[in-house]
Design an enzyme around this catalytic site. Structure first.
Site, PDB file in Angstrom:
ATOM      1  N   ASP A  70       2.970 -51.862 -10.494  1.00 41.77           N
ATOM      2  CA  ASP A  70       3.583 -51.774 -11.812  1.00 41.77           C
ATOM      3  C   ASP A  70       3.220 -52.974 -12.679  1.00 41.77           C
ATOM      4  OD1 ASP A  70       5.043 -53.703 -10.415  1.00 41.77           O
ATOM      5  OD2 ASP A  70       6.744 -52.372 -10.088  1.00 41.77           O
ATOM      6  N   ASN A 139      19.037 -52.525  -6.149  1.00 42.81           N
ATOM      7  CA  ASN A 139      19.558 -51.178  -6.429  1.00 42.81           C
ATOM      8  C   ASN A 139      18.764 -50.083  -5.717  1.00 42.81           C
ATOM      9  OD1 ASN A 139      17.166 -51.171  -7.835  1.00 42.81           O
ATOM     10  ND2 ASN A 139      18.044 -50.738  -9.840  1.00 42.81           N
ATOM     11  N   HIS A 141      15.461 -49.625  -5.834  1.00 37.15           N
ATOM     12  CA  HIS A 141      14.238 -49.146  -6.492  1.00 37.15           C
ATOM     13  C   HIS A 141      12.999 -49.568  -5.715  1.00 37.15           C
ATOM     14  CE1 HIS A 141      13.438 -52.857  -9.370  1.00 37.15           C
ATOM     15  NE2 HIS A 141      13.089 -53.107  -8.136  1.00 37.15           N
ATOM     16  N   GLU A 146      13.550 -46.448 -10.887  1.00 37.37           N
ATOM     17  CA  GLU A 146      14.952 -46.842 -10.876  1.00 37.37           C
ATOM     18  C   GLU A 146      15.844 -45.683 -10.412  1.00 37.37           C
ATOM     19  OE1 GLU A 146      15.411 -49.856 -11.122  1.00 37.37           O
ATOM     20  OE2 GLU A 146      14.676 -50.794 -12.955  1.00 37.37           O
TER      21      GLU A 146
HETATM   22  P1  PGA Z   1      11.848 -59.310  -5.300  1.00 40.78           P
HETATM   23  O1  PGA Z   1      11.735 -57.898  -6.050  1.00 40.78           O
HETATM   24  O2  PGA Z   1      10.796 -59.303  -4.253  1.00 40.78           O
HETATM   25  O3  PGA Z   1      11.577 -60.326  -6.370  1.00 40.78           O
HETATM   26  O4  PGA Z   1      13.235 -59.384  -4.748  1.00 40.78           O
HETATM   27  C1  PGA Z   1      11.676 -56.731  -5.316  1.00 40.78           C
HETATM   28  C2  PGA Z   1      11.743 -55.541  -6.221  1.00 40.78           C
HETATM   29  O5  PGA Z   1      12.421 -55.602  -7.274  1.00 40.78           O
HETATM   30  O6  PGA Z   1      11.122 -54.511  -5.910  1.00 40.78           O
END
Ligand code: PGA
Length: 249
Positions: A70, A139, A141, A146
């Site tokens: 992304d 959450n 995702h 999302e």
């Molecule tokens: P993070 O993000 O590795 O910074 O915790 C993970 C994500 O949001 O997929």
């Protein structure tokens, strides 16, 4: 369904080493492997381990092709907060991956829909993704898919949830600076990868990991759909595994 293989590691360092061994093994077996890559804090240790292995001549990434999950939208690739900049700093640069083999969605395309369509096409032309590395949001995702009533299969433009904006504000001066939208691979794009490696560290990921691995398949926890994939490995540190073991309070 084949249950997701979960490997619990002592700490973040062991998690990063174990993940690096798996990724390096994939590249040794197939030097022209196509890797799907994640950004964020979680894979930084893995990328550091791989950089060290490359510097020591233990593995060679020069024939590998990469596709990122992304990118924020709108953002210029030169912005230090872009995932393009992150990749340059932590992966493509140190691992010696040429620009021609390093793919990421453009954060400021003239036509976002066309950019998404072309990205799918580029993945197909590369022969699909051999190994997709994923983090997981608090959450649930994956990528920027999302939680919600519906999920999209293909690469698309998405509005970020309040939880994601709050979580990612730690990388910005203030929450107001976090872009509100992103371009992301869809669930279908991710599920087409031949193998998936999901990494999670820290107690704040424990609930999401439990739901992803043990919960019902639901769009409310996008990572739970990985249970329908035949070859997923989840590597977690003890903190992130807290709700998987014991009675899971
Ligand atoms: P993070 O993000 O590795 O910074 O915790 C993970 C994500 O949001 O997929």
């Amino acid at each position: 369904m084949i249950p997701i293989k979960v490997i619990i590691l002592r700490d973040y360092k062991s998690l990063s080493e174990k993940a690096a061994a798996l990724v390096a093994g994939t590249v040794r077996a197939n030097p022209a492997a196509v890797l799907g890559l994640a950004t964020g804090a979680t894979p930084l240790g893995l990328y550091r381990e791989l950089s060290e292995m490359v510097q020591k001549g233990l593995v060679n990434f020069s024939c590998v092709t990469t596709f990122n999950l992304d990118e924020y939208y709108p953002i210029n690739k030169g912005d230090p907060q872009s995932y393009y900049s992150y990749m340059q700093r932590y992966f493509w640069g140190p691992l010696g991956i040429s620009a021609a083999r390093a793919h990421i969605l453009k954060g400021d395309p003239d036509d976002a829909f066309k950019e998404c369509r072309c990205y799918e096409q580029r993945i197909r032309q590369a022969g699909g993704i051999d190994l997709q590395i994923l983090g997981i949001g608090v959450n649930g995702h994956i990528g920027f898919n999302e939680p919600g009533e519906a999920l999209r299969a293909e690469t698309h433009l998405v509005g970020l949830s309040g939880e994601t904006i709050a979580a990612n504000s730690r990388f910005f001066e203030k929450a107001g600076d976090v872009p509100r939208m992103a371009l992301t691979m869809g669930l279908g794009t991710i599920m087409k990868a031949r193998r998936i490696l999901l990494l999670a560290a820290g107690a704040n990921k424990a609930a999401a990991i439990r739901e992803a691995v043990r919960g019902p398949l639901t769009t409310a926890v996008p990572a739970s759909l990985l249970q329908a994939h035949p070859r997923v490995t989840v590597m977690v540190d003890r903190e992130a595994a807290r709700r998987l073991i014991g009675r899971g309070a």
